[in-house]
Design a protein around this motif. Sequence first.
Motif, mmCIF file in Angstrom:
data_model
loop_
_atom_site.group_PDB
_atom_site.id
_atom_site.type_symbol
_atom_site.label_atom_id
_atom_site.label_comp_id
_atom_site.label_asym_id
_atom_site.label_seq_id
_atom_site.Cartn_x
_atom_site.Cartn_y
_atom_site.Cartn_z
ATOM 1 N N SER A 248 -5.337 7.959 3.961
ATOM 2 C CA SER A 248 -5.728 6.334 4.296
ATOM 3 C C SER A 248 -6.704 5.846 2.252
ATOM 4 C CB SER A 248 -7.024 6.633 5.077
ATOM 5 O OG SER A 248 -8.077 7.386 4.846
ATOM 6 N N TYR A 249 -6.479 7.134 1.528
ATOM 7 C CA TYR A 249 -7.073 6.768 0.113
ATOM 8 C C TYR A 249 -5.567 6.874 -0.785
ATOM 9 C CZ TYR A 249 -8.340 11.660 0.856
ATOM 10 O OH TYR A 249 -7.870 12.498 0.373
ATOM 11 N N LEU A 250 -6.062 6.421 -2.221
ATOM 12 C CA LEU A 250 -5.398 6.853 -3.382
ATOM 13 C C LEU A 250 -6.489 7.648 -3.807
ATOM 14 C CD1 LEU A 250 -3.682 3.623 -4.724
ATOM 15 C CD2 LEU A 250 -2.952 4.938 -2.929
ATOM 16 N N ASP A 251 -5.491 8.764 -4.909
ATOM 17 C CA ASP A 251 -6.334 9.225 -5.473
ATOM 18 C C ASP A 251 -6.009 9.087 -7.039
ATOM 19 O OD1 ASP A 251 -4.250 11.247 -5.562
ATOM 20 O OD2 ASP A 251 -4.567 12.728 -4.145
ATOM 21 N N ASP A 252 -6.367 9.864 -8.084
ATOM 22 C CA ASP A 252 -5.416 9.755 -9.005
ATOM 23 C C ASP A 252 -4.620 9.754 -9.665
ATOM 24 O OD1 ASP A 252 -6.271 12.642 -9.294
ATOM 25 O OD2 ASP A 252 -6.917 12.706 -10.888
ATOM 26 N N GLU A 253 -3.797 10.851 -9.109
ATOM 27 C CA GLU A 253 -2.522 11.674 -8.978
ATOM 28 C C GLU A 253 -1.586 10.441 -8.506
ATOM 29 O OE1 GLU A 253 0.824 13.776 -10.471
ATOM 30 O OE2 GLU A 253 -0.890 14.418 -10.427
ATOM 31 N N TRP B 272 0.939 -1.282 0.192
ATOM 32 C CA TRP B 272 0.046 -0.352 0.492
ATOM 33 C C TRP B 272 0.359 1.116 -0.385
ATOM 34 C CZ3 TRP B 272 -4.837 2.052 -0.513
ATOM 35 C CH2 TRP B 272 -5.366 3.527 -0.885
ATOM 36 N N ASP B 273 1.453 1.434 0.786
ATOM 37 C CA ASP B 273 2.654 3.004 0.734
ATOM 38 C C ASP B 273 3.203 3.177 0.094
ATOM 39 O OD1 ASP B 273 1.886 3.180 3.445
ATOM 40 O OD2 ASP B 273 3.198 1.842 4.554
ATOM 41 N N ASP B 274 3.528 1.444 -1.035
ATOM 42 C CA ASP B 274 4.529 2.429 -2.066
ATOM 43 C C ASP B 274 3.563 2.938 -3.401
ATOM 44 O OD1 ASP B 274 6.888 0.915 -1.186
ATOM 45 O OD2 ASP B 274 5.957 -1.158 -1.802
ATOM 46 N N TRP B 275 2.117 2.111 -2.806
ATOM 47 C CA TRP B 275 1.389 3.266 -4.107
ATOM 48 C C TRP B 275 0.365 4.437 -3.686
ATOM 49 C CZ3 TRP B 275 -1.024 1.452 -8.531
ATOM 50 C CH2 TRP B 275 -1.058 -0.284 -9.243
ATOM 51 N N TYR C 257 -12.124 7.784 -5.254
ATOM 52 C CA TYR C 257 -10.809 7.455 -4.586
ATOM 53 C C TYR C 257 -10.826 6.265 -4.321
ATOM 54 C CZ TYR C 257 -10.667 12.192 -2.114
ATOM 55 O OH TYR C 257 -10.342 13.572 -2.140
ATOM 56 N N LEU C 258 -9.667 5.463 -3.899
ATOM 57 C CA LEU C 258 -9.402 4.210 -3.989
ATOM 58 C C LEU C 258 -8.712 3.782 -2.881
ATOM 59 C CD1 LEU C 258 -6.980 2.867 -7.322
ATOM 60 C CD2 LEU C 258 -9.648 2.585 -7.189
ATOM 61 N N SER C 259 -9.750 2.615 -1.821
ATOM 62 C CA SER C 259 -8.892 2.239 -0.648
ATOM 63 C C SER C 259 -7.944 1.315 -1.444
ATOM 64 C CB SER C 259 -10.353 1.896 -0.364
ATOM 65 O OG SER C 259 -11.039 0.601 -1.140
ATOM 66 N N GLN C 260 -7.408 0.536 0.298
ATOM 67 C CA GLN C 260 -6.542 -0.436 0.189
ATOM 68 C C GLN C 260 -7.172 -1.448 -0.544
ATOM 69 O OE1 GLN C 260 -4.818 -1.509 3.904
ATOM 70 N NE2 GLN C 260 -4.548 0.272 4.516
ATOM 71 N N GLU C 261 -8.220 -1.654 -0.204
ATOM 72 C CA GLU C 261 -9.113 -3.014 -0.606
ATOM 73 C C GLU C 261 -8.977 -3.187 -2.035
ATOM 74 O OE1 GLU C 261 -9.837 -1.432 2.154
ATOM 75 O OE2 GLU C 261 -9.297 -3.049 3.755
ATOM 76 N N GLU C 262 -9.857 -2.125 -2.650
ATOM 77 C CA GLU C 262 -10.108 -1.665 -3.999
ATOM 78 C C GLU C 262 -8.967 -1.909 -4.776
ATOM 79 O OE1 GLU C 262 -13.798 1.099 -4.594
ATOM 80 O OE2 GLU C 262 -11.924 2.072 -3.628
ATOM 81 N N LEU C 263 -7.363 -1.329 -4.293
ATOM 82 C CA LEU C 263 -6.519 -1.959 -4.913
ATOM 83 C C LEU C 263 -5.935 -3.005 -5.107
ATOM 84 C CD1 LEU C 263 -4.101 -0.299 -6.508
ATOM 85 C CD2 LEU C 263 -3.196 -0.049 -4.544
#
Length: 183
Positions: A63-68, A54-57, A146-152
């Motif tokens: 707590s989430y990933l955005d498109d960037e 997760w931390d690599d992404w 946003y992408l959660s850890q589970e979605e990713l």
Amino acid sequence: MKRYNIKKQFGFIILMMFSTSLFAQNLNFSDFDKDDDGWIEKEEFRTVFTANYWDDWNNVDNSYLDDEDFYTFNYALIDTDDDDLLTEEEWTYGYDYYYGDYLKDGYDSFEAYDVDGDGYIEYTEYYDGLYDTDYYVTWDIDKDTYLSQEELAENVFENWDLNDTGLMSRSEFYNFDGFYKDI
């Protein structure tokens, strides 16, 4: 004598911390196959992937990933020579394994994204070209932008579950592991 033991204990703690970080980067099939049945189920994969990758992404460390975050990591992932430029070979690899299904016909060639014609696709060309596609949107399962850890983890699993069985075989894992070995 007490000083030596403290130094020795401190050295051991540092060694353990270093070993743990190396271990996280070199996970094998057994680390994912928690029930040791010869298959990696989606939940097993999700648990191990989120704990270790997760931390690599997540460039912003929230707590989430955005498109960037998503596009930055994907770009770095296919930039196999780490020169911050995509060659046609790197672009084609990403096209074949990731974003090819999301590009419009006629606007899917390397040349279409190499806007300045210098023979490379810089990150801004990559981001500008893929931003208006459904590539990120389809990974956002709950459609909250946003992408959660589970979605990713779910999407990475599905990308490497090549025969769509819901289980990752050893050969599918080795394909995944070969691609993610540097993260």
